[in-house]
Write a protein that holds these residues in place. Structure first.
Motif, PDB file in Angstrom:
ATOM      1  N   TYR A  62     -21.743  67.023  79.323  1.00  0.00           N
ATOM      2  CA  TYR A  62     -20.452  66.320  79.272  1.00  0.00           C
ATOM      3  C   TYR A  62     -19.537  66.744  80.437  1.00  0.00           C
ATOM      4  O   TYR A  62     -19.049  67.856  80.462  1.00  0.00           O
ATOM      5  CB  TYR A  62     -19.793  66.665  77.942  1.00  0.00           C
ATOM      6  CG  TYR A  62     -18.727  65.724  77.459  1.00  0.00           C
ATOM      7  CD1 TYR A  62     -17.463  65.719  78.041  1.00  0.00           C
ATOM      8  CD2 TYR A  62     -18.958  64.839  76.405  1.00  0.00           C
ATOM      9  CE1 TYR A  62     -16.468  64.874  77.580  1.00  0.00           C
ATOM     10  CE2 TYR A  62     -17.961  63.984  75.939  1.00  0.00           C
ATOM     11  CZ  TYR A  62     -16.720  64.008  76.529  1.00  0.00           C
ATOM     12  OH  TYR A  62     -15.733  63.164  76.072  1.00  0.00           O
ATOM     13  N   MET A 117     -22.904  62.067  82.409  1.00  0.00           N
ATOM     14  CA  MET A 117     -22.266  61.955  81.109  1.00  0.00           C
ATOM     15  C   MET A 117     -20.764  62.078  81.263  1.00  0.00           C
ATOM     16  O   MET A 117     -20.258  63.151  81.626  1.00  0.00           O
ATOM     17  CB  MET A 117     -22.797  63.021  80.144  1.00  0.00           C
ATOM     18  CG  MET A 117     -22.253  62.921  78.744  1.00  0.00           C
ATOM     19  SD  MET A 117     -22.755  64.280  77.668  1.00  0.00           S
ATOM     20  CE  MET A 117     -24.435  63.813  77.281  1.00  0.00           C
ATOM     21  N   TRP A 163     -21.765  70.366  64.468  1.00  0.00           N
ATOM     22  CA  TRP A 163     -22.549  69.188  64.879  1.00  0.00           C
ATOM     23  C   TRP A 163     -23.045  68.399  63.675  1.00  0.00           C
ATOM     24  O   TRP A 163     -24.218  68.076  63.558  1.00  0.00           O
ATOM     25  CB  TRP A 163     -23.714  69.569  65.784  1.00  0.00           C
ATOM     26  CG  TRP A 163     -23.309  70.078  67.130  1.00  0.00           C
ATOM     27  CD1 TRP A 163     -23.431  71.349  67.578  1.00  0.00           C
ATOM     28  CD2 TRP A 163     -22.678  69.352  68.190  1.00  0.00           C
ATOM     29  NE1 TRP A 163     -22.923  71.458  68.860  1.00  0.00           N
ATOM     30  CE2 TRP A 163     -22.456  70.255  69.257  1.00  0.00           C
ATOM     31  CE3 TRP A 163     -22.283  68.015  68.350  1.00  0.00           C
ATOM     32  CZ2 TRP A 163     -21.859  69.875  70.462  1.00  0.00           C
ATOM     33  CZ3 TRP A 163     -21.673  67.635  69.548  1.00  0.00           C
ATOM     34  CH2 TRP A 163     -21.467  68.554  70.602  1.00  0.00           C
ATOM     35  N   GLU A 168     -20.074  74.960  69.745  1.00  0.00           N
ATOM     36  CA  GLU A 168     -19.628  74.960  71.143  1.00  0.00           C
ATOM     37  C   GLU A 168     -18.209  75.493  71.293  1.00  0.00           C
ATOM     38  O   GLU A 168     -17.322  75.167  70.529  1.00  0.00           O
ATOM     39  CB  GLU A 168     -19.694  73.551  71.733  1.00  0.00           C
ATOM     40  CG  GLU A 168     -19.338  73.544  73.209  1.00  0.00           C
ATOM     41  CD  GLU A 168     -19.565  72.222  73.870  1.00  0.00           C
ATOM     42  OE1 GLU A 168     -20.098  71.311  73.220  1.00  0.00           O
ATOM     43  OE2 GLU A 168     -19.198  72.111  75.052  1.00  0.00           O
TER      44      GLU A 168
END
Ligand code: GLC
Length: 744
Positions: free
Chosen positions: A280, A311, A415, A483
């Motif tokens: 990302y 991305m 997630w 993350e």
């Protein structure tokens, strides 16, 4: 009917792609489309957006018509995705389909345990089934690409993303990754329920300095090749079709602009012909890394290194055209990238047939049962003093206490964007269902895992007083791992230790059930309870799984794939470590006051904590005592091209049927590069009836023993090798063999 059929025929005609007939070869079909594409359309395919607004805006519809985007991630509703795909396939100039990606990491609507928990099941067949279920659910809602499996070897629990990884060992990480790839991709990518896997993060991300996410990674090439790369290699061999670059620099070069990783290893050595997607905004992050002076340079570095798709950031869209016009970049690099992307879309069958109808992913009885099984097999019994577990039926009443006893969102873990709390069966609900509400007294004690407000302790103590046994649900909120969730301390957050001490004073038997996304240091809590069941973030069926294990309807078989430190000061700590030249003796601790100037004990230890872990890799208790005996080898020597078998007898000495995860370790006693004291080279889940003995056999070849030598050659060397067949990475029964030189 006529009108509908007519409309369908018109639509199919309008969607007639330029890729040629489905039975032409993939490469021919790629050429047929690529040869017609404008540079703008090519750059569009190389661009992935995360903003597919709901409902689709007219400007977005127009961008899709002109091929501004080739892919979307984590965007839109199923209906929007279907409409966007219809537009791309019927109203764009070349009818190139869109590819919708998403982080389907450990389930879609049916949320399974976090990957670190799944790995602890040591059950690749079950893990594959879970991935298959996730793929069916995701593809029903228009997703055909998942950004998983995450294969970052993680040896530092301060790093929040250890939750998403298979743990610290490359051997089992590769097996877990390959199982997920097979599950996601089905037998054929053209299966509409298949979703393309994406191995991430390439590479070395789990080695972030100080366990701080996105931090630099410094790895000698030998360690990179022996430890961090093998899970990717094994998972590519299982058919993975895309790879995501990592955020970190590797030895000073960002992975997203790293020709050594992407050209030399991935494409050159491994012959990878799939898609490389950046993480990302990782391309534009190269400016912050201090590797690119600006986005234009970042775009150039990324494309030269071999990143096919960008991305979210728009460096490719904004700068590649002028870089080509100025002659700074050859068009062939763009064509190469677009070729890889078109190939993936063709492999997925996206050019062919009608746009998949939008369905609704639902949790079925089967998927719920699968989640139940995997959560049960993932849980690890870390302590069981006096066989406190399983709780006898005679237990008349239980107190369920703690901030994670009834927390659906936390139970699903990080997630889990498509999970829904209403699908979650919590431990409190499951235990009430099992025992009847009248026998279950509940108090959360703390509002959440980080709360330091102890005003709830009194109510907790009250329910403790009324019960025979206390079930204490501790751990981490899900948002504390994943993350950008690095922690400098690994203790139970908030006032959980204080809650444990308070409850322990009741004098009742206490079982701690801990849900977390990483190993924690909880020695004080451990010392105050009779049993510890480690449940990770177990997914939607964590409640029934925990209840079954606590009350003996299931028997724990999970084993750790990551080492638990005694204190964060030991990190990094992992089983496959080198011996050092001065290995410490066990329990060598402390320097007594008055120690003479020349103290003894010049060994690699700490003077303030035992150098060994709290719980080692491979560790996990059962309600059954399994005995290991009679290790024997097919020979005492192994020739270069030979095969040697190592066997042992495993006996169930208990009164119940159970499964033992039997592990096989090897240690090269001397090598041209010092080798770890043990290396996992095999394992088997062995079901055994009470009193039953089974012989378990592992085979070993020279190739299994190979490592990268000082010249970066993959070699296996003659010499002595110790072997163990073991219940974990520190115990087991031992033997040895000698590998002969070629000419011997
Ligand atoms: C994130 C993560 C990556 C994920 C991607 C898309 O930053 O690093 O694992 O797949 O972005 O969400």
């Amino acid at each position: 009917m006529g009108r509908t059929l007519g409309a369908l025929i018109v639509l199919l005609f309008a969607m007639k792609s330029f890729a040629g007939p489905p039975d032409a070869s993939i490469e021919q079909r790629v050429d047929a489309v690529l040869s017609r594409m404008t540079l703008d359309e090519k750059l569009g395919q190389m661009s992935q957006s995360t903003s597919l607004a709901t409902p689709l805006s007219d400007p977005m519809k127009e961008e899709i018509r002109r091929g501004r985007w080739g892919s979307f991630l984590n965007a839109g509703s199923p209906a929007d995705r279907a409409e966007a795909q219809r537009i791309a396939r019927s109203e764009s100039r070349l009818k190139i389909p869109l590819l919708f990606g998403r982080d389907v990491v450990h389930g879609y609507r049916t949320i399974f345990p976090i990957p670190l928990g799944q790995a602890a099941s040591w059950d690749p067949a079950l893990i594959e089934q879970a991935a298959r279920t996730a793929a069916r659910e995701a593809s029903a809602e228009g997703i055909r690409w998942t950004f998983a499996p995450m294969l970052d070897i993680a040896r530092d629990p301060r790093w929040g993303r250890i939750a998403e990884s298979p743990g610290e060992d490359p051997y089992i990480a590769g097996i877990v990754g390959a199982a997920m790839v097979r599950g996601f991709q089905s037998a054929s990518l053209r299966d509409p329920s298949a979703i393309a896997s994406c191995l991430k993060h390439f590479a070395g991300y789990g080695g972030a300095e100080a366990g701080r996410d996105y931090n630099p990674v410094w790895l000698p090439e030998g360690l990179l090749r022996d430890v961090y790369l093998p899970p990717f290699r094994v998972s590519l061999a299982a058919g993975a079709v895309s790879v995501m670059t990592a955020f970190n620099t590797l030895n000073g070069v960002p992975a997203t602009g790293n020709p050594f990783l992407l050209r030399q290893i991935l494409r050159g050595e491994w012959k990878f012909d799939g898609v490389v997607v950046s993480d990302y905004e990782a391309i534009s992050n190269m400016v912050a890394h201090g590797y690119a002076a600006n986005d234009r340079e970042a775009a150039s570095e990324a494309l030269r290194a071999g990143v096919d798709m960008e991305m979210v950031s728009t460096s490719y869209h904004d700068h590649l055209k002028s870089l080509i016009a100025s002659g700074d970049l050859p068009m062939k690099l763009v064509d190469e990238a677009v070729r890889n992307i078109l190939r993936l879309k063709l492999r997925l069958g996206l050019f062919d047939g009608p746009v998949s109808p939008v369905a609704q992913a639902v949790v079925t009885t089967e998927s719920r049962e699968l989640a139940h099984r995997l959560a049960t097999e993932s849980a690890v019994l870390l302590k069981n003093e006096g066989h406190l577990l399983p709780l006898a039926d005679s237990v008349r009443s239980v107190a369920v206490i703690g901030p994670l006893a009834d927390s659906p969102i936390d139970q699903m873990g990080s997630w889990a964007m498509d999970g829904r709390p209403e699908y979650v069966n919590t431990p409190l609900a499951a235990i009430r269902q099992m025992l009847g509400s009248g026998r279950v007294f509940y108090a959360s004690g703390l509002q959440n895992s980080r709360s330091t407000d102890t005003s709830g302790f009194a109510a907790a103590l009250e329910v403790a007083r009324r019960a025979n046994v206390i079930l204490l649900f501790l751990g981490e909120e899900e948002i504390l791992s994943g993350e950008a969730r690095s922690r400098a301390f690994l203790d139970l957050p908030g006032a959980q230790e204080a809650l444990t001490s308070e409850i322990a004073r009741s004098g009742k038997p206490v079982v701690a059930i801990i849900q977390a996304g990483r190993p924690l240091t909880f020695h004080k809590t451990e010392a105050q309870v009779g049993a510890v069941l480690w449940a990770w973030h177990p997914g939607i069926m964590g409640g029934p799984a925990i209840a079954d294990l606590l009350f003996g309807r299931a028997i724990p078989s999970g084993k750790l794939t990551v080492t638990f430190p005694r204190t964060v000061g030991q990190v990094p700590i992992y089983y496959a470590h080198l011996n050092t030249g001065r290995p410490p003796a066990i329990n060598e601790l402390g320097i007594p006051v008055g120690t003479p100037a020349e103290p003894t004990g010049y060994t690699s230890k700490y003077i303030d904590v035992d150098f060994t872990p709290e719980y080692p890799f491979g560790f996990g208790l059962s309600y059954i005592d399994f005995a290991y005996s009679n290790i024997r080898l097919s020979a005492t020597t192994l020739r270069e091209a030979g095969v040697l078998t190592v066997s042992a007898d495993i006996t169930n000495r208990g009164r119940l049927p159970g499964v033992e995860v039997v592990q096989f370790y090897v240690h090269p006693v001397a090598a041209s590069v010092a080798q770890p004291i043990r290396l996992l080279k095999g394992f088997r889940r062995v079901p055994l009836q009470p009193g039953e003995t089974q012989t378990v056999t592992f085979t070993i070849t020279a190739r299994d023993l190979a490592f990268y030598n000082q010249q970066m050659q993959l070699v296996s060397e003659p010499g002595r090798y110790q072997v163990w067949i073991a219940p974990d990475s520190v115990r087991g029964i031992e033997s040895e063999f000698t590998m002969l030189r070629q000419r011997q």
